[in-house]
Design an enzyme around this catalytic site. Structure first.
Site, PDB file in Angstrom:
ATOM      1  CB  SER A  47      -0.922  -0.010   1.227  1.00  0.00           C
ATOM      2  OG  SER A  47      -1.967   0.926   1.092  1.00  0.00           O
ATOM      3  CB  CYS A  51       1.896   8.820  -8.454  1.00  0.00           C
ATOM      4  SG  CYS A  51       0.849   7.756  -9.472  1.00  0.00           S
TER       5      CYS A  51
END
Length: 452
Positions: A47, A51
């Site tokens: 998780s 980006c």
């Protein structure tokens, strides 16, 4: 837990521990109190925000750990999810409902039975077959470990060559430049950022060269030279000295292990699903960068891998897997990135995509202030709006500028979702105050001109 209790549980297995997979896992935990959730991640990190990784290179983000949202221990201890690491899935027996693989560190094999399965394995960086690509000093860029590898390597390197002129290649080239490195960017095609219109690609090229990036277009890389460590990049046109190489040539769905005649995929391997993220095999779902993305504008399955879409598809998959009536409504193809002082964004169809559809369309281009013209400090932006010639429905927009690009991009993305026309833009109640906007927003200025 007794055998009787185990039989009443539904065993959900999720392959992949990032955006789509863990979004699904959390929805299952929230909505099915009898769920037994096992997640299989071949790496050690769960998780995290991929980006954000380019901004670690130059220190805008202090370290790679900052992009991690939750650890495997959090999922185990707080939510009761059997979050396994270093578990590489290598095949699926859809008849027996079994997942098979190998533990990365111990080489021990494992088998996990599922009642319902989600494939959320994301995408792999493309690594072409190039001469001497096994030399030290050549890497791809996608994961936290690869980010750490790059940050450590460039401490002693002066020159870095980035191969690939898409989003990741441009972001990495920018970050390396801001980190004080000499950067060369090699692109096989004739322009950078090929998902955008020619005028934006040209502006990006100019900006790159302004910041000292050596950009080589129409250069096809064929291999590398060096003794153990890369020293040169060789193309069909010549050889270029360098200290380090980053491959940023795009991604491909990580689905090779899951292939089956019963599993429908796109040509690139992306798994095709329906609105509830169900594949063509019963009790098997797919979401995120390994799955297809229904395009609301073309009515076809597309492949535009983005973190926002992965989280949405994962949420829908998790809800649908435990019986909720959740549906993924599709994408319109919205994306944005930063390149030095430019914000560059697009949504919907660009000119090349429209030409491929043989659709009758027209466009308008406008350069406008992001805020009231008399208020100090505002940036200008250039917008090109595409619309259907006959119905006047909006088809897409491309924008380049400074602050405020994101706001206009999101307005048009919302308008595309709602199937608005050019004239509908005039009726939108958009926010106004001189520090934020003019009385007519730039998207409405275009509509006014078209109305005249």
């Amino acid at each position: 837990m007794t055998n009787k209790e185990e039989k009443t549980l539904t065993h959900y297995v999720i392959i992949g521990g990032d955006a789509a997979g863990m979004s699904a896992a959390m929805e299952i935990v929230r909505h099915d109190k009898k769920a037994q959730v096992t997640t299989l991640e071949q790496g050690t990190v769960y998780s995290y925000g991929q980006c954000g990784l380019p901004y670690v290179i130059d220190g805008r983000i202090a370290n790679a750990e900052r992009v991690i949202a939750r650890s495997p221990e959090t999922f185990r201890d707080r939510y009761g999810i059997d979050a396994r690491t270093n578990h590489r899935v290598e095949s699926i027996d859809y008849e027996k409902k079994e997942v098979h693989g190998t533990h990365v560190e111990t080489d021990e094999t494992f088998t996990v039975h599922y009642d319902k399965l989600l494939i959320a394995t994301g995408a792999h960086p493309l690594v072409p077959s190039l001469r001497n690509s096994d030399l030290s000093g050549i890497q791809v860029f996608k994961t936290i470990e690869q980010t750490k590898q790059l940050v450590a390597a460039i401490e002693e390197k002066q020159h870095v060559t980035v191969i690939g002129g898409g989003y990741i290649g441009l972001e990495v080239a920018e970050a390396l430049t801001l980190a004080g490195k000499k950067v060369r960017l090699i692109q096989r095609g004739d322009r950078l950022a090929k998902n955008f219109d020619d005028s934006i690609s040209e502006a990006i090229l100019t900006k790159a060269r302004e910041h000292g990036i050596e950009v080589l277009l129409n250069e096809e890389v064929i291999g590398f030279e060096g003794e153990d460590v890369v020293r040169k990049v060789t193309t069909k046109n010549g050889a270029y000295a360098t200290d380090y190489v980053v491959l940023a040539l795009g991604v491909r769905p990580a689905t090779a292990f899951a292939q089956s005649p019963q599993l429908h995929t796109l040509r690139n391997g992306a798994i095709v699903t329906n609105e509830q993220m169900e594949t063509t095999i019963p009790d098997v779902y797919a979401a995120g960068d390994c799955a297809s993305h229904f395009n609301r504008l073309t009515g076809k399955h597309d492949y535009i891998p983005l973190g926002t879409t992965a989280n949405k598809q994962g949420r829908v998959a998790g809800l649908a897997m435990c019986g909720e009536d959740a549906r993924f409504k599709g994408i319109v193809g919205t994306s944005i990135f930063q390149f030095f002082d430019y914000a560059i964004g697009g949504t919907g169809l660009n000119e090349r995509a429209l030409q491929a559809t043989n659709r009758d369309y027209d466009s308008i281009t406008l350069t406008a202030n992001a805020i009231a013209g008399y208020y100090p400090g505002g940036d200008k932006m250039t917008l090109t709006l595409y619309y259907d010639t006959f119905t006047r429905h909006l088809l897409g927009v491309q924008i380049i500028g400074g602050a405020g690009v994101d706001k206009r991009l999101d307005v048009i993305a919302t308008a595309l979702y709602a199937q608005l026309t050019v004239e509908d833009l005039l009726d939108l109640d958009l926010s106004y105050a001189p520090p934020f906007n003019g009385v007519w927003d730039p998207v409405q200025q275009m509509a006014r001109r078209l109305q005249r």
